[in-house]
Design an enzyme around this catalytic site. Structure first.
Site, mmCIF file in Angstrom:
data_model
loop_
_atom_site.group_PDB
_atom_site.id
_atom_site.type_symbol
_atom_site.label_atom_id
_atom_site.label_comp_id
_atom_site.label_asym_id
_atom_site.label_seq_id
_atom_site.Cartn_x
_atom_site.Cartn_y
_atom_site.Cartn_z
ATOM 1 N N CYS A 8 -13.428 -23.226 -27.765
ATOM 2 C CA CYS A 8 -13.191 -22.267 -26.815
ATOM 3 C C CYS A 8 -12.084 -21.393 -27.602
ATOM 4 O O CYS A 8 -11.249 -22.027 -28.045
ATOM 5 C CB CYS A 8 -12.478 -22.803 -25.555
ATOM 6 S SG CYS A 8 -11.915 -21.486 -24.588
ATOM 7 N N CYS A 17 -8.057 -26.736 -20.372
ATOM 8 C CA CYS A 17 -8.951 -27.813 -20.781
ATOM 9 C C CYS A 17 -8.033 -28.795 -21.677
ATOM 10 O O CYS A 17 -8.324 -28.493 -23.085
ATOM 11 C CB CYS A 17 -10.123 -27.110 -21.556
ATOM 12 S SG CYS A 17 -11.208 -26.494 -20.206
ATOM 13 N N CYS A 91 -16.599 -19.477 -19.599
ATOM 14 C CA CYS A 91 -15.601 -20.509 -19.528
ATOM 15 C C CYS A 91 -16.397 -21.844 -19.562
ATOM 16 O O CYS A 91 -17.435 -21.668 -18.666
ATOM 17 C CB CYS A 91 -14.736 -20.483 -18.269
ATOM 18 S SG CYS A 91 -13.807 -22.101 -17.949
ATOM 19 N N TYR A 244 -6.891 -34.324 6.847
ATOM 20 C CA TYR A 244 -7.106 -33.183 5.863
ATOM 21 C C TYR A 244 -8.351 -33.078 5.450
ATOM 22 O O TYR A 244 -8.927 -33.221 4.333
ATOM 23 C CB TYR A 244 -6.218 -33.958 4.634
ATOM 24 C CG TYR A 244 -4.962 -34.443 4.610
ATOM 25 C CD1 TYR A 244 -3.905 -33.691 4.522
ATOM 26 C CD2 TYR A 244 -5.023 -35.916 4.879
ATOM 27 C CE1 TYR A 244 -2.492 -34.106 4.688
ATOM 28 C CE2 TYR A 244 -3.641 -36.399 5.028
ATOM 29 C CZ TYR A 244 -2.382 -35.442 4.883
ATOM 30 O OH TYR A 244 -1.037 -36.365 5.099
ATOM 31 N N GLU A 265 -7.035 -30.867 10.338
ATOM 32 C CA GLU A 265 -6.720 -29.928 9.307
ATOM 33 C C GLU A 265 -5.778 -28.721 9.789
ATOM 34 O O GLU A 265 -6.111 -28.386 10.593
ATOM 35 C CB GLU A 265 -8.109 -29.283 8.867
ATOM 36 C CG GLU A 265 -8.266 -28.192 8.134
ATOM 37 C CD GLU A 265 -7.474 -28.190 6.573
ATOM 38 O OE1 GLU A 265 -8.027 -29.231 5.892
ATOM 39 O OE2 GLU A 265 -6.945 -27.418 6.200
ATOM 40 N N CYS A 340 -6.669 -36.782 -5.239
ATOM 41 C CA CYS A 340 -6.907 -35.813 -6.262
ATOM 42 C C CYS A 340 -5.583 -35.781 -7.286
ATOM 43 O O CYS A 340 -5.626 -35.155 -8.106
ATOM 44 C CB CYS A 340 -7.089 -34.429 -5.949
ATOM 45 S SG CYS A 340 -6.202 -33.718 -5.053
HETATM 46 N N1 SAH Z 1 -11.627 -33.505 2.709
HETATM 47 C C1 SAH Z 1 -11.870 -32.186 2.519
HETATM 48 C C2 SAH Z 1 -10.548 -31.447 2.161
HETATM 49 C C3 SAH Z 1 -9.826 -32.130 1.110
HETATM 50 S S1 SAH Z 1 -8.431 -30.892 0.347
HETATM 51 C C4 SAH Z 1 -12.950 -32.049 1.457
HETATM 52 O O1 SAH Z 1 -13.440 -33.116 0.875
HETATM 53 O O2 SAH Z 1 -13.500 -31.068 1.245
HETATM 54 C C5 SAH Z 1 -7.316 -31.149 1.324
HETATM 55 C C6 SAH Z 1 -7.081 -30.325 2.751
HETATM 56 O O3 SAH Z 1 -6.042 -30.727 3.313
HETATM 57 C C7 SAH Z 1 -7.129 -28.948 2.460
HETATM 58 O O4 SAH Z 1 -8.298 -28.409 3.192
HETATM 59 C C8 SAH Z 1 -5.888 -28.275 3.167
HETATM 60 O O5 SAH Z 1 -6.017 -27.169 3.846
HETATM 61 C C9 SAH Z 1 -5.319 -29.497 3.877
HETATM 62 N N2 SAH Z 1 -4.014 -29.700 4.392
HETATM 63 C C10 SAH Z 1 -2.977 -29.481 3.615
HETATM 64 N N3 SAH Z 1 -1.851 -29.992 4.094
HETATM 65 C C11 SAH Z 1 -2.293 -30.325 5.353
HETATM 66 C C12 SAH Z 1 -1.241 -30.982 6.474
HETATM 67 N N4 SAH Z 1 -0.165 -31.020 6.313
HETATM 68 N N5 SAH Z 1 -1.983 -31.287 7.492
HETATM 69 C C13 SAH Z 1 -3.355 -31.263 7.796
HETATM 70 N N6 SAH Z 1 -4.109 -30.635 6.569
HETATM 71 C C14 SAH Z 1 -3.554 -30.176 5.400
#
Ligand code: SAH
Length: 385
Positions: A8, A17, A91, A244, A265, A340
């Site tokens: 790259c 990366c 990329c 979340y 969420e 993550c």
């Molecule tokens: N489980 C989902 C999203 C995971 S990412 C998937 O697999 O696609 C994490 C998520 O947490 C995001 O959508 C973000 O908006 C949310 N988030 C961040 N802080 C938060 C909080 N304090 N309370 C609730 N949700 C939250």
């Protein structure tokens, strides 16, 4: 498996990366070691699940627009720790079609005599382009982020973009008039198509709006979710909380195996998508609530509510003690933690494993090949009395 011929030209400036020069097998070994070092003291870590083809996996890409010293329009990534744009045509992580569309837009700006936005003066037209491609349905969303709501030669521009890329299914103008490093502003104007894309994951169909979170690696997301479901050992009689939950993907996928699911969420756009996704998938046993996950759990625990399984998939900062204290109070048999960021996962595991839960097993999933990022699914079980 890393292709040694891949070099790259901007890797030093970009820094995205970190592992590009390392064989893919070695990358996986490195990630395994990192996760084990942080969490193996709590329980067994299974072997990391890698990708067969670890390139071009990103379904969401974002290019910043600017001018070079000669005034030519450039587009690409920000140089490490700066706001200098490095021009880039493709990329190795990004969806190839999306990269082609970005190059087309860059060339079109010149022929339409439009300027890139200037972060210093606040003048100019195009700030960023965000593209989302749906892995299974092939739908493509192009978001043109502009500095204000003026769009010179709008109709001709859209017509020409669609002529060159008939595969684009929707185009949105997002207005970001703030002096901010956030990519997207508040307002969206749909210029063509529906304003969102739909994709399929684990046999369910999901609407994804420009500002909603959606996992960037669709191939590995299916694997990740399957592991999460396997760890939860649902029998069909459980009350489940998906904290979340984003656009409700985990909630809707697990709904088939549980009695009822509540998804929580914070992002309003994501919750709107989640509610539509629930209807489209006829997941009548799922409810979505827009709230801070910690506060929601605290209220539930205070009302004496119980549940059997909690899925938690927090952002990189991890969860909070408020959230985990309430989980402990609600006392589910199982907690499936999807993380993550191994550092914050380890911090949270250290907290919850001292308070009635133990880690049965975990598995890292490589969602981000060539980078140091790694996802981990953890099964936590309530101590038997
Ligand atoms: N489980 C989902 C999203 C995971 S990412 C998937 O697999 O696609 C994490 C998520 O947490 C995001 O959508 C973000 O908006 C949310 N988030 C961040 N802080 C938060 C909080 N304090 N309370 C609730 N949700 C939250």
């Amino acid at each position: 498996m890393t292709d040694k011929s891949i070099k790259c030209p901007v890797t030093k400036k970009c820094g995205g990366c970190q592992l590009l020069d390392l064989d893919y097998d070695k990358q996986l070994a490195e990630k395994q070691r990192r996760v084990e070092k942080l969490i193996s003291k709590y329980g067994k870590v299974d072997k990391i699940i890698g990708m067969d083809n670890p390139y071009n996996y990103r379904n969401k890409i974002h290019a910043a627009f600017s001018h070079d010293r000669k005034g030519n329009i450039i587009s690409g990534i920000y140089e490490k720790k700066s706001h200098r744009v490095v021009n880039l045509d493709n990329c190795y992580l990004e969806n190839e079609k999306s990269d082609e569309i970005i190059v087309t837009i860059r060339k079109m700006l010149k022929s339409f005599k439009l300027k890139a936005y200037d972060e210093d003066t606040g003048y100019g037209f195009l700030r960023h382009v965000l593209i989302r491609t749906a892995h299974l349905t092939g739908q493509i969303l192009v978001v043109l982020v502009t500095g204000n709501n003026i769009f010179p030669s709008k109709n001709n521009f859209i017509r020409e973009l669609r002529r060159q890329h008939p595969e684009i299914t929707t185009i949105v103008q997002n207005i970001n008039d703030k002096r901010t490093s956030m990519v997207l502003g508040e307002r969206n104007i749909v210029l063509y198509g529906k304003g969102y894309i739909e994709d399929e994951l684990c046999g369910k169909r999901f609407r994804i709006s420009p500002k909603s979170f959606y996992q960037v690696n669709s191939v590995q997301t299916e694997i990740l979710y399957k592991k999460a479901i396997e760890y939860a050992k649902l029998t069909g009689s459980e009350k489940v909380i998906d904290a979340y939950c984003g656009i409700g993907t985990i909630s809707i996928v697990v709904a088939d195996y549980a009695k009822e699911v509540v998804g929580v969420e914070l992002n309003g756009d994501a919750i709107k998508d989640a509610i539509i996704n629930k209807k489209q998938n006829k997941a009548d046993n799922v409810r979505f609530i827009k709230a801070d996950a910690g506060k929601f759990m605290k209220d539930m625990a205070a009302e004496g509510e119980k549940c059997d399984v909690v899925f938690m998939d927090p952002p990189r900062a991890g969860s909070t003690e408020e959230f985990m204290d309430s989980v402990i109070e609600m006392s589910p048999e199982k907690v499936v933690y999807v993380s993550c960021e191994p550092e914050t996962l380890a911090r949270d595991l250290s907290y919850i494993t001292k308070r009635g839960y133990s880690m049965k097993r975990a598995v890292p999933v490589d969602m981000f090949p060539m980078t140091v990022g790694v996802e981990t699914v953890v099964e936590l079980e309530k101590h038997k009395k």
